[in-house]
Design an enzyme around this catalytic site. Sequence first.
Site, PDB file in Angstrom:
ATOM      1  N   ASP A 101      -5.207   1.203   3.613  1.00 41.89           N
ATOM      2  CA  ASP A 101      -5.970   1.247   2.369  1.00 41.89           C
ATOM      3  C   ASP A 101      -7.029   0.145   2.353  1.00 41.89           C
ATOM      4  O   ASP A 101      -6.840  -0.916   2.968  1.00 41.89           O
ATOM      5  CB  ASP A 101      -5.039   1.071   1.168  1.00 41.89           C
ATOM      6  N   ARG A 131       3.562   1.124  -0.933  1.00 42.46           N
ATOM      7  CA  ARG A 131       3.282   1.187  -2.374  1.00 42.46           C
ATOM      8  C   ARG A 131       4.426   1.850  -3.128  1.00 42.46           C
ATOM      9  O   ARG A 131       4.785   1.448  -4.229  1.00 42.46           O
ATOM     10  CB  ARG A 131       2.000   1.987  -2.626  1.00 42.46           C
ATOM     11  N   TYR A 183       5.048  -4.841   7.825  1.00 41.68           N
ATOM     12  CA  TYR A 183       4.129  -5.359   6.815  1.00 41.68           C
ATOM     13  C   TYR A 183       4.729  -6.575   6.117  1.00 41.68           C
ATOM     14  O   TYR A 183       5.953  -6.720   6.032  1.00 41.68           O
ATOM     15  CB  TYR A 183       3.849  -4.308   5.737  1.00 41.68           C
ATOM     16  N   ASP A 234      -0.826   0.395  -6.675  1.00 43.97           N
ATOM     17  CA  ASP A 234      -1.328  -0.872  -6.158  1.00 43.97           C
ATOM     18  C   ASP A 234      -2.295  -1.477  -7.167  1.00 43.97           C
ATOM     19  O   ASP A 234      -2.524  -0.925  -8.251  1.00 43.97           O
ATOM     20  CB  ASP A 234      -1.964  -0.705  -4.774  1.00 43.97           C
TER      21      ASP A 234
END
Length: 302
Positions: free
Chosen positions: A38, A174, A66, A80
């Site tokens: 993203d 997310r 992540y 988000d």
Amino acid sequence: MNKIVNIIKPTGMTSHDVVSVVRRTLNIKKVGHTGTLDPDAAGVLPICIGKATKVSELILNKDKSYICELTLGITTDTYDSSGEIIDRVDNFSYSKEEIEKAFETQRGHIDQLPPMYSALKVNGKRMCDLVRSGRADEIKLKTRPVHIKKLEILSINDNKIMFYVMCSKGTYVRSICYDIGQVLGCGGHMSFLLRTSSGKFNLENAITLEQLQEYKENNTLEEHLYDIDYVLSNFNSLSIHPNARKYYVNGGIIDERRFTQKDFNENDEIVRVYCEGEFLGSGKLIKKGSEISVKSDKLFIV
């Protein structure tokens, strides 16, 4: 050039933006990324160049890791910080044990509901585009099986929780944030995301777009490029005799008598194929009784 370069994508750029910069910098048309990040996210984004684009799917299918920040108390439509706030809870308090219990619901093999604002397609249209054009009623969200291999809380500061996650392809971090917020009852969204690894590529072997330009100008870029077979190292290998090379490259089936080196198991289906040390591509093993032969699966030679 048929190589892979591991770029650290900065925030504010799409994955396609990064591809465009690499394409211009190297003056090569055939360039592709290996899994969308993203615009608000940063981190590891392997870029395939030339014939290496054939292995982009193999990199995409690898596990990813992540570091993420979850902000509790604020729920957004995109899950988000780029989205609109749709719910806010100001007064809440949870113990570390309660937060850990909520995180436990996201570990292991789970069925995850993806965000409406995602690039997943419905009847050929991206869901995020359908929502933005007022056609959200055409979307019927379905859960997808994903594997959360590691999920570790790194720190808790007021309503901010920093955590590390290693997960299978197709996982939406997310959604992990959103679902934990729902379990706790206060809501939450992803306020920061850094991809630390994608398969064999990580922050340690990544370079920035500025470094890409610098290394190109200094003629040192080769030191930061990876051969195609680097991402295929999980496959075993074999080598064929030089007199079988042309026949193999043209689609012929090579029997075991013309193997000069064998480093595979009888249960293997795909192997890396070499000839005199040169990587030719991936090959598919063909087994008939006790006889084994190989046929080209994907070729990566010029």
